[in-house]
Design a protein around this motif. Structure first.
Motif, mmCIF file in Angstrom:
data_model
loop_
_atom_site.group_PDB
_atom_site.id
_atom_site.type_symbol
_atom_site.label_atom_id
_atom_site.label_comp_id
_atom_site.label_asym_id
_atom_site.label_seq_id
_atom_site.Cartn_x
_atom_site.Cartn_y
_atom_site.Cartn_z
ATOM 1 N N ALA A 1 -2.664 1.001 8.474
ATOM 2 C CA ALA A 1 -2.352 1.124 9.898
ATOM 3 C C ALA A 1 -1.440 -0.027 10.294
ATOM 4 N N MET A 2 -0.523 0.238 11.234
ATOM 5 C CA MET A 2 0.379 -0.789 11.731
ATOM 6 C C MET A 2 0.150 -0.946 13.234
ATOM 7 N N SER A 3 0.071 -2.193 13.708
ATOM 8 C CA SER A 3 -0.127 -2.431 15.132
ATOM 9 C C SER A 3 1.074 -1.884 15.900
ATOM 10 N N PRO A 4 0.899 -1.503 17.166
ATOM 11 C CA PRO A 4 1.992 -0.892 17.926
ATOM 12 C C PRO A 4 3.270 -1.723 17.947
ATOM 13 N N ASP A 5 3.144 -3.073 17.992
ATOM 14 C CA ASP A 5 4.328 -3.924 18.028
ATOM 15 C C ASP A 5 4.884 -4.218 16.641
ATOM 16 N N GLY A 6 4.250 -3.693 15.595
ATOM 17 C CA GLY A 6 4.743 -3.871 14.233
ATOM 18 C C GLY A 6 4.495 -5.245 13.648
ATOM 19 N N ARG A 7 3.620 -6.039 14.267
ATOM 20 C CA ARG A 7 3.395 -7.410 13.789
ATOM 21 C C ARG A 7 2.261 -7.522 12.767
ATOM 22 N N VAL A 8 1.356 -6.533 12.723
ATOM 23 C CA VAL A 8 0.163 -6.631 11.868
ATOM 24 C C VAL A 8 -0.020 -5.334 11.090
ATOM 25 N N VAL A 9 -0.444 -5.468 9.837
ATOM 26 C CA VAL A 9 -0.793 -4.334 8.983
ATOM 27 C C VAL A 9 -2.253 -4.450 8.589
ATOM 28 N N ALA A 10 -2.984 -3.340 8.679
ATOM 29 C CA ALA A 10 -4.377 -3.283 8.235
ATOM 30 C C ALA A 10 -4.483 -2.276 7.098
ATOM 31 N N ILE A 11 -5.215 -2.642 6.045
ATOM 32 C CA ILE A 11 -5.370 -1.782 4.866
ATOM 33 C C ILE A 11 -6.847 -1.663 4.521
ATOM 34 N N SER A 12 -7.316 -0.434 4.324
ATOM 35 C CA SER A 12 -8.689 -0.218 3.876
ATOM 36 C C SER A 12 -8.712 -0.088 2.361
ATOM 37 N N ASN A 13 -9.799 -0.552 1.775
ATOM 38 C CA ASN A 13 -10.002 -0.448 0.329
ATOM 39 C C ASN A 13 -11.486 -0.202 0.106
ATOM 40 N N GLY A 14 -11.862 1.069 -0.056
ATOM 41 C CA GLY A 14 -13.274 1.402 -0.138
ATOM 42 C C GLY A 14 -13.941 1.163 1.206
ATOM 43 N N CYS A 15 -14.915 0.260 1.234
ATOM 44 C CA CYS A 15 -15.636 -0.076 2.471
ATOM 45 C C CYS A 15 -15.055 -1.300 3.168
ATOM 46 N N ASN A 16 -13.983 -1.870 2.641
ATOM 47 C CA ASN A 16 -13.448 -3.135 3.137
ATOM 48 C C ASN A 16 -12.124 -2.936 3.881
ATOM 49 N N VAL A 17 -11.774 -3.930 4.726
ATOM 50 C CA VAL A 17 -10.518 -3.908 5.472
ATOM 51 C C VAL A 17 -9.849 -5.271 5.360
ATOM 52 N N ALA A 18 -8.536 -5.282 5.148
ATOM 53 C CA ALA A 18 -7.752 -6.515 5.120
ATOM 54 C C ALA A 18 -6.644 -6.406 6.161
ATOM 55 N N MET A 19 -6.342 -7.526 6.839
ATOM 56 C CA MET A 19 -5.291 -7.559 7.862
ATOM 57 C C MET A 19 -4.236 -8.590 7.472
ATOM 58 N N TYR A 20 -2.958 -8.178 7.542
ATOM 59 C CA TYR A 20 -1.846 -9.018 7.111
ATOM 60 C C TYR A 20 -0.853 -9.237 8.257
ATOM 61 N N ASN A 21 -0.211 -10.405 8.243
ATOM 62 C CA ASN A 21 0.917 -10.670 9.114
ATOM 63 C C ASN A 21 2.153 -10.015 8.494
ATOM 64 N N VAL A 22 2.828 -9.134 9.235
ATOM 65 C CA VAL A 22 3.949 -8.388 8.668
ATOM 66 C C VAL A 22 5.129 -9.310 8.361
ATOM 67 N N SER A 23 5.389 -10.253 9.247
ATOM 68 C CA SER A 23 6.555 -11.121 9.074
ATOM 69 C C SER A 23 6.423 -12.021 7.852
ATOM 70 N N SER A 24 5.256 -12.656 7.695
ATOM 71 C CA SER A 24 5.067 -13.597 6.583
ATOM 72 C C SER A 24 4.443 -12.955 5.354
ATOM 73 N N GLY A 25 3.738 -11.832 5.546
ATOM 74 C CA GLY A 25 3.013 -11.201 4.449
ATOM 75 C C GLY A 25 1.679 -11.864 4.162
ATOM 76 N N ALA A 26 1.282 -12.847 4.976
ATOM 77 C CA ALA A 26 0.041 -13.595 4.731
ATOM 78 C C ALA A 26 -1.190 -12.758 5.051
ATOM 79 N N LEU A 27 -2.213 -12.881 4.202
ATOM 80 C CA LEU A 27 -3.504 -12.251 4.462
ATOM 81 C C LEU A 27 -4.211 -13.045 5.557
ATOM 82 N N GLU A 28 -4.455 -12.419 6.711
ATOM 83 C CA GLU A 28 -5.018 -13.117 7.873
ATOM 84 C C GLU A 28 -6.529 -12.987 7.970
ATOM 85 N N GLU A 29 -7.027 -11.771 7.746
ATOM 86 C CA GLU A 29 -8.460 -11.514 7.877
ATOM 87 C C GLU A 29 -8.916 -10.538 6.817
ATOM 88 N N ARG A 30 -10.191 -10.660 6.416
ATOM 89 C CA ARG A 30 -10.783 -9.713 5.481
ATOM 90 C C ARG A 30 -12.197 -9.388 5.946
#
Length: 440
Positions: free
Chosen positions: A330-359
């Motif tokens: 999923a991508m945030s409406p402003d395109g700044r954040v990406v969220a990815i599911s993997n099984g039962c887990n979710v990871a959130m990334y900063n789109v500009s830097s590619g950094a993993l922000e939250e898990r």
């Protein structure tokens, strides 16, 4: 005399030993025969084709065996929406930002009020799905109706919101369901934000484009061996698909100035992954996209290009990540954040830097079925078991603050500087509030 007795005893023992040996040998033969029959039966069962409805029953039975209560907590958890009596299969936020729709195997569709997300009590409106249950749900552009995909009937049904005599809101199903036009398993449905068409996508290579009355306007063959994911862009102009091949194909659904359907034409493709695709997502203005592949990466793209002049989208970032079959992006409406599911887990990334922000780990007790941001970008919602998890989009606040700080450094107008400083201060206060929030 003693010799005769000894001989008789010896003969008797010999007969007993022979009988025992015969019995043991017979039992071994029976056991071997039973094992061979079991092996043949298992082999035949493995070779026998499994029907779509049998798959549904097996999936349902497997879910029933899961624990009925799954506890999850996290500092960024805004709320857990509970009320469905069975597993939630799909989510959708209304374009006006007021509602979150959820459908479940409990034969209901529920519309949750987003303004109650931070309250202890979560209000919802309930629509019953008679003699069936919905697996997919999507809002109409005016947020006054929604469409569902019926699990048993294998077709779409439209529900309209209306006021009852007592002043409360209710739902009324359309007189007729959409006609059944395809037999492959459904993977997604959608309603164009411009209100001009409805889309249904199937697990083979088929996409149908419908008018609002249930007539097929066009059919698309994606030529990707299978469809893994298909969706309409938020602007309502495009339909995109991905599958076995390492690319995403995007079509434009064209209408004349007076609203008449014209054609479906190929717009552009996103190429660059080295393996098949899992999913993709758009930003709210459809000028950015994110793609998730089996090659262990996600990529962000600038899709604001003149594709009619053969201009290709620009690759912005490639980031390594973990994903598996069934993973969603999923991508945030402003395109700044990406969220990815993997099984039962979710990871959130900063789109500009590619950094993993939250898990977030073990968000649900089964694989996540849906993952999406609300239209304001404040929340990220997921479903999989009976509860819906709603998270604060803290990475979104951080990315916004960083972007405005970068703009402040370049600002030359004093008025612009003052406005940016005020906006940064407000965003920092909002982030602080989010980080200090707790949900029990």
């Amino acid at each position: 005399m003693e010799t005769v007795a000894l001989v008789a005893l010896t003969l008797l023992l010999g007969v007993l030993v022979a009988l025992v040996a015969f019995a043991v040998g017979k039992r071994k033969e029976e056991l071997q025969e039973t094992a061979e029959q079991t092996s043949v039966s298992a082999g035949n069962a493995a070779k026998a084709p499994v029907s779509k409805k049998q798959n549904k029953l097996d999936k349902h039975r497997g879910r029933k065996e899961k624990t009925s209560q799954h506890n999850f907590s996290h500092p960024l958890l805004a709320s857990s929406l509970k009320g469905h009596g069975s597993y939630v299969t799909c989510l959708d936020f209304s374009s006006n930002g007021k509602y979150l729709a959820s459908c479940s195997e409990d034969r209901t569709v529920r519309l949750w009020n987003t303004k109650d997300f931070l309250d202890r009590e979560h209000k919802y409106l309930r629509a019953n799905v008679e003699l069936d249950h919905a697996t997919l749900v999507r809002f109409s552009p005016d947020s006054r109706a929604f469409i569902t995909w019926l699990a048993n009937e294998d077709t779409m049904r439209v529900y309209k919101m209306s006021k009852k005599d007592d002043g409360t809101m209710g739902f009324k199903a359309a007189p007729k369901d959409f006609p059944i036009k395809h037999k492959a398993e459904i993977i997604n449905i959608g309603v164009a934000e411009n209100g001009k068409f409805i889309m249904s996508a199937y697990s083979d290579t088929t996409i149908h484009i419908w008018d609002l009355k249930g007539q097929i306007l066009a059919s698309i063959n994606t030529n990707q061996m299978i469809n893994a994911y298909v969706a309409i862009s938020p602007c309502g102009r495009f339909v995109a698909s991905c599958g076995f091949t390492p690319d995403v194909k995007v079509w434009e659904v064209c209408f004349s100035k007076n609203g008449e359907f014209k054609e479906v034409t190929r717009a552009f493709e996103l190429k660059g992954h080295s393996a098949g695709m899992r999913a993709f997502a758009f930003s709210n203005d459809s000028n950015k996209m994110v793609t998730l592949s089996k090659d262990g990466t996600w990529k962000s793209w600038n899709t604001n290009v003149e594709y009619k002049k053969q201009q290709d989208p620009y690759l912005l970032k490639t980031v390594k990540c973990s994903s598996s079959d069934g993973s969603l992006v999923a991508m945030s409406p402003d395109g700044r954040v990406v969220a990815i599911s993997n099984g039962c887990n979710v990871a959130m990334y900063n789109v500009s830097s590619g950094a993993l922000e939250e898990r977030f780990l073990s968000v649900h007790c089964i694989q996540i079925e849906d993952l999406r941001f609300d239209t304001t970008g404040r929340y990220l919602a997921s479903c999989g078991d009976k509860a819906i998890r709603v998270f604060h989009n803290a990475p979104g606040y951080r990315a916004t603050i960083q972007d405005m700080q970068d703009m402040l450094k370049k600002a030359q107008n004093e008025g612009m500087k003052l406005r940016l400083e005020k906006q940064i201060s407000e965003a920092q206060r909002a982030l602080k509030t989010v980080l200090s929030a707790r949900v029990s």
